[in-house]
Design a protein around this motif. Structure first.
Motif, PDB file in Angstrom:
ATOM      1  N   TYR A 279       0.851  -1.176   0.131  1.00  0.00           N
ATOM      2  CA  TYR A 279      -0.253  -0.137  -0.004  1.00  0.00           C
ATOM      3  C   TYR A 279       0.785   1.390  -0.006  1.00  0.00           C
ATOM      4  O   TYR A 279       0.789   2.143  -0.829  1.00  0.00           O
ATOM      5  N   PHE A 280       1.828   1.464   0.856  1.00  0.00           N
ATOM      6  CA  PHE A 280       2.628   2.373   0.782  1.00  0.00           C
ATOM      7  C   PHE A 280       3.591   2.608  -0.197  1.00  0.00           C
ATOM      8  O   PHE A 280       3.881   3.859  -0.652  1.00  0.00           O
ATOM      9  N   SER A 281       4.159   1.645  -0.767  1.00  0.00           N
ATOM     10  CA  SER A 281       4.742   1.553  -1.875  1.00  0.00           C
ATOM     11  C   SER A 281       4.251   2.084  -3.191  1.00  0.00           C
ATOM     12  O   SER A 281       4.941   2.345  -4.185  1.00  0.00           O
ATOM     13  N   SER A 282       2.932   2.167  -3.140  1.00  0.00           N
ATOM     14  CA  SER A 282       2.599   2.675  -4.302  1.00  0.00           C
ATOM     15  C   SER A 282       1.618   4.081  -4.154  1.00  0.00           C
ATOM     16  O   SER A 282       0.668   4.387  -4.898  1.00  0.00           O
ATOM     17  N   ARG A 283       1.798   4.676  -3.082  1.00  0.00           N
ATOM     18  CA  ARG A 283       1.237   5.923  -2.820  1.00  0.00           C
ATOM     19  C   ARG A 283       1.817   6.946  -3.566  1.00  0.00           C
ATOM     20  O   ARG A 283       3.098   7.198  -3.883  1.00  0.00           O
ATOM     21  N   PRO A 284       0.895   7.887  -4.277  1.00  0.00           N
ATOM     22  CA  PRO A 284       1.545   8.888  -5.085  1.00  0.00           C
ATOM     23  C   PRO A 284       2.554   9.841  -4.410  1.00  0.00           C
ATOM     24  O   PRO A 284       2.461   9.976  -3.159  1.00  0.00           O
ATOM     25  N   GLY A 285       3.563  10.422  -5.040  1.00  0.00           N
ATOM     26  CA  GLY A 285       4.731  10.829  -4.477  1.00  0.00           C
ATOM     27  C   GLY A 285       5.784  10.131  -3.805  1.00  0.00           C
ATOM     28  O   GLY A 285       6.842  10.361  -3.517  1.00  0.00           O
ATOM     29  N   TYR A 286       5.597   8.713  -3.767  1.00  0.00           N
ATOM     30  CA  TYR A 286       6.434   7.755  -3.291  1.00  0.00           C
ATOM     31  C   TYR A 286       6.917   6.735  -4.439  1.00  0.00           C
ATOM     32  O   TYR A 286       7.317   5.634  -4.221  1.00  0.00           O
ATOM     33  N   VAL A 287       6.288   6.896  -5.595  1.00  0.00           N
ATOM     34  CA  VAL A 287       6.687   5.979  -6.824  1.00  0.00           C
ATOM     35  C   VAL A 287       7.817   6.543  -7.537  1.00  0.00           C
ATOM     36  O   VAL A 287       7.638   7.729  -8.073  1.00  0.00           O
ATOM     37  N   GLY A 288       8.873   5.728  -8.018  1.00  0.00           N
ATOM     38  CA  GLY A 288       9.813   6.383  -8.922  1.00  0.00           C
ATOM     39  C   GLY A 288       9.280   5.616 -10.278  1.00  0.00           C
ATOM     40  O   GLY A 288       8.771   4.733 -10.590  1.00  0.00           O
ATOM     41  N   TYR A 289       9.817   6.553 -11.217  1.00  0.00           N
ATOM     42  CA  TYR A 289       9.470   5.999 -12.759  1.00  0.00           C
ATOM     43  C   TYR A 289      10.565   6.254 -13.686  1.00  0.00           C
ATOM     44  O   TYR A 289      11.540   6.934 -13.319  1.00  0.00           O
ATOM     45  N   TYR A 290      10.692   5.446 -14.864  1.00  0.00           N
ATOM     46  CA  TYR A 290      11.723   5.446 -15.518  1.00  0.00           C
ATOM     47  C   TYR A 290      11.093   5.211 -16.906  1.00  0.00           C
ATOM     48  O   TYR A 290      10.876   4.013 -17.302  1.00  0.00           O
ATOM     49  N   ASP A 291      11.025   5.957 -17.839  1.00  0.00           N
ATOM     50  CA  ASP A 291      10.368   5.660 -19.106  1.00  0.00           C
ATOM     51  C   ASP A 291      11.585   5.451 -20.138  1.00  0.00           C
ATOM     52  O   ASP A 291      12.404   6.277 -20.443  1.00  0.00           O
ATOM     53  N   VAL A 292      11.532   4.218 -20.426  1.00  0.00           N
ATOM     54  CA  VAL A 292      12.900   3.705 -21.390  1.00  0.00           C
ATOM     55  C   VAL A 292      12.642   4.129 -22.826  1.00  0.00           C
ATOM     56  O   VAL A 292      13.636   4.020 -23.680  1.00  0.00           O
TER      57      VAL A 292
END
Length: 770
Positions: A279-292
């Motif tokens: 739950y906490f690893s998917s909260r907005p603001g706590y998610v990292g993104y890498y668009d390859v």
């Protein structure tokens, strides 16, 4: 660690000394080969035909890196879980039935080492299985011009994460039964259920979040599309840890003679920790993104990012209003909430986490709308709502009654038949509308709604009235409502940040702060007072847009003469057999194509050709000269071959016109349908556009077609609309011909599987002899 590696090596050898593993490997390779190579052959064949028959062919619609294998990848994700139960069904129970589990338990080997060793061995086999997909993906990489290597790596990561998760689930199920066939069938059922669980009890908030977390359906979608997020990676890791942990607890409980409550508490604690972490690893603001992807296809446009950066971090509240009786009600109900959050808002939450989502449910009908009453005679609105509630399996008790929603927000001018979002920021509100297909708004629509509540300079576009001009409020085939105020059109002004309204020059002066004055095809001459007010607007440096029509040139010429523009008498015609003689396709030239960033204009800027076009039904030639500091430039030229200015009587449905110089007809090499004027005044650039046809911006002719709101955008200094950059894909051609594709097909479908079968047979025979 050494013990884990030894158990893993033993498990890997056991699997590869079994005919099942080799059969699975061969069948899997053949199926994947067919799925991946058939579209490659089709693309290669089509490309050869296109090049042979159309030398100017530009290529396929990109990105071919993804489009070539899109359907293949989807099918392989579906097929994947059919093979894994065959490999995992005997992982633990094989040791139990052979008695080796007791030996392992009595030796200095922990349950944790046994389970991890088994899983590592399965992972090694998993890598062997996925090598087939890897080989085919990278064959695709070398078979496509400018293919994206990182994207294929992301796809392969998606396959690996999903198959590893399946392996962990299969390993756990092999712990709970001593029968391999039962374990295999149970694993199939578990995979089926875990893909369906995301759709169970979605109407309840708490359960919806849990079932969405547990569901595997769609979890690899981002990875396949080239977007790696910590939310997805953590999900797969947590699910693997969950089932490996459950396997350890199960085996531990069989060794110990303790109450069932001990095992239950262990299960409960493990599941609780996994769910809370997920739950906490998917909260907005706590998610990292890498668009390859090279063109950042999974990331909102930089222009949209700039709009979000204009906000100061204060909450942006989005309320979704769902009318039970509207055509898109299902997409607004709680059962579809995760699709709404993660499918639409997630890409914006990535750059502005402080977006708070709220929901309001109601049922109501616009006053005077009898559509539903006609389809459900002798029923009142509450009974009709009850019918819809049964259809959607909801309770009307959770919906506001007719009239109650207006106490929350004013929907008097809004379409109740569509889902509607209301944005609120620092006490200011704006609507964000949905549409027919696709349902959700585009980035330019979101940007327009956000800027409406974050800025105070929304452009005011005023259309003059009083002389039967084209109206921005009417939606007839010749009117301008289609590109100004139609809520159902995602490309209209009202949905892209421009406020269009009417103004009577006879009764009011032009308001201070008017960004653009539009005089759209008046059918009678303006009074001296009105002319004076227009002239005053020009002298003050105001921007104007004039729409003309043949036969009424004199109405506008009295205003245009002062700025050096003349609408010539007559009508442009060219005789045709199956089309009106006064209809032309006009393309914006090099000067005009840099005025705005409409999609067609961006493409025209990139390729250097006149690709942005509009349909002109009845137009005249425009003469112009520089005067009063204005620089006049043509923007829509029309080559004059076989075209002339008809000054005689023109009847559209009569015989084709004939060129008659005696009747005043005249001809030249080029005609001008549109002109722009610019000058520096009052420390800014004044901009004016004159067009010799008004029909091309009407619904009958596509609301401006490729040109759309581009001219309006230039006239308001390109502040609105907020355009997305049109992506130019490099991977639009395959690098092989149909002959080479056919050779690959035979090698991968017959050659390599046969080789695997021979190698497997040799290994198994040698093992049998030993």
């Amino acid at each position: 660690m050494k013990i884990i590696c030894k158990i893993a090596r033993a498990e890997f050898r056991t699997l590869f000394y079994s005919p099942v593993a080799w059969i699975v490997l061969v069948v899997f390779f053949v199926i994947t080969g067919i799925q991946f190579l058939n579209p490659l052959m089709d693309f290669a064949r089509v490309q050869e035909l296109q090049i042979a028959n159309n030398p100017g062919w530009l290529g396929f619609d990109g990105p071919l890196t993804f489009n070539l294998f899109n359907s293949s990848i989807g099918k392989m994700l579906e097929y994947l879980y059919l093979f894994i139960p065959l490999l995992t069904m005997g992982t633990i129970n094989r040791e139990v039935n052979a008695g080796t589990m007791k030996l392992l338990s009595s030796s200095p080997v922990s349950i944790r080492e046994i389970v991890l060793g088994k899983f590592v061995g399965l992972t090694a086999l998993n890598l062997a299985l996925l090598s087939a997909i890897a080989l085919l993906l990278f064959t695709g990489y070398f078979s496509i011009q400018h293919a994206e290597f990182k994207w294929y790596c992301s796809m392969l990561l998606g396959f690996f994460c999903l198959s590893s998760t399946y392996m962990a689930i299969g390993l756990f199920i092999s712990c709970i039964t001593n029968y391999q066939i039962v374990a295999g069938i149970a694993t199939f059922i578990a995979f089926f259920l875990i893909n369906l669980v995301g759709g169970i009890l979605q109407e309840y908030d708490f359960i919806r979040d849990i079932t969405w977390f547990l569901s595997l359906a769609g979890r690899t979608e981002n990875l396949i599309l080239g977007l790696i997020t910590t939310r997805d990676i953590f999900y797969f890791i947590l699910v693997v840890v969950l089932f490996l942990g459950l396997a350890m607890i199960n085996l531990k409980s069989k060794q110990e003679s303790k109450k069932w409550t001990v095992s239950f508490s262990r299960y409960f604690m493990l599941i609780a920790v996994i769910l809370i972490t997920g739950y906490f690893s998917s909260r907005p603001g706590y998610v990292g993104y890498y668009d390859v992807t090279t063109n950042k296809l999974n990331t909102i446009d930089t222009a949209m990012q700039s709009v979000l950066k204009e906000l100061d971090g204060s909450p942006l509240t989005v309320t979704l209003y769902t009318n039970l009786l509207n055509r898109g009600a299902r997409d607004g109900l709680p059962v579809a909430r995760n699709e709404y959050i993660w499918g639409f808002w997630d890409r914006f939450l990535r750059f502005y986490p402080n977006i708070q989502l709220k929901y309001e449910y109601y049922y109501d009908i616009k006053p005077g709308d009898s559509t539903l009453y006609k389809s459900s005679p002798k029923k009142n609105i509450h009974q009709i709502a009850a019918q819809f509630a049964r259809l959607f399996k909801v309770d009307t008790a959770g919906f506001r009654k007719p009239g109650e929603i207006n106490k929350i927000t004013d929907m008097g001018r809004e379409d109740m038949w569509r889902l509607l979002m209301e944005l609120e920021y620092k006490g200011r509100k704006s609507f964000l509308r949905t549409f027919d297909s696709p349902l959700w708004p585009e980035q330019s629509n979101v940007a327009a709604s956000i800027r409406e509540i974050s800025k105070n300079n929304i452009p005011r576009v005023l259309f003059t009235t009083g002389h039967y001009e084209r109206s921005p409020w009417r939606n007839g085939e010749r009117e301008f409502g289609g590109h100004t105020n139609v809520q159902a059109n995602r490309l209209s002004m009202i949905n892209r940040g421009l406020n269009a309204d009417t103004l009577s020059l006879l009764h009011r002066e032009i308001p201070v702060g008017t960004d653009l004055l539009v005089i759209a095809d008046p059918k009678s001459e303006l009074t001296p007072l009105e002319l004076a007010r227009v002239q005053q607007h020009i002298e003050k440096g105001g921007n104007l847009l004039f729409y003309a029509e043949p036969g009424k040139q004199y109405v506008l010429n009295s205003m245009l003469h002062t700025i050096g523009v003349q609408l010539e008498n007559g009508r442009l015609v060219m005789p045709r057999l199956h089309q009106a003689s006064d209809f032309f396709i006009g393309a914006i030239n090099e000067t005009g194509r840099y005025m705005a960033r409409e999609k067609a204009l961006q493409i025209a800027q990139r390729v250097g050709k006149d690709l942005a076009k509009g349909g002109f039904a009845g137009a005249c030639h425009i003469s112009f000269k520089d005067t009063l500091g204005f620089k006049a430039e043509p923007i829509i030229p029309l080559p004059g071959k076989q075209i002339w200015v008809e000054n005689g009587l023109y009847v559209p449905d009569s015989a084709k016109p004939v060129f008659d110089p005696g009747a005043g007809d005249w001809q030249r090499s080029e005609y001008i349908l549109g002109v722009r004027l610019t000058r520096k005044i009052n420390n800014k650039e004044q901009r004016i556009v004159v067009l010799s046809d008004a029909d091309f911006m009407s619904p009958n002719y596509g609301n401006g077609s490729d040109i759309a709101l581009g001219i309006y955008s230039w006239l308001v200094y390109n502040k609105y609309p907020v355009y997305e950059t049109v992506i130019e894909h490099a991977d639009i051609r395959v690098a092989i011909g149909k002959t080479n594709a056919k050779i690959l097909w035979y090698v991968y479908i017959y050659g390599i599987p046969a080789l695997i079968l021979v190698v497997g047979s040799v290994i198994l025979i040698r093992r049998k002899r030993k």
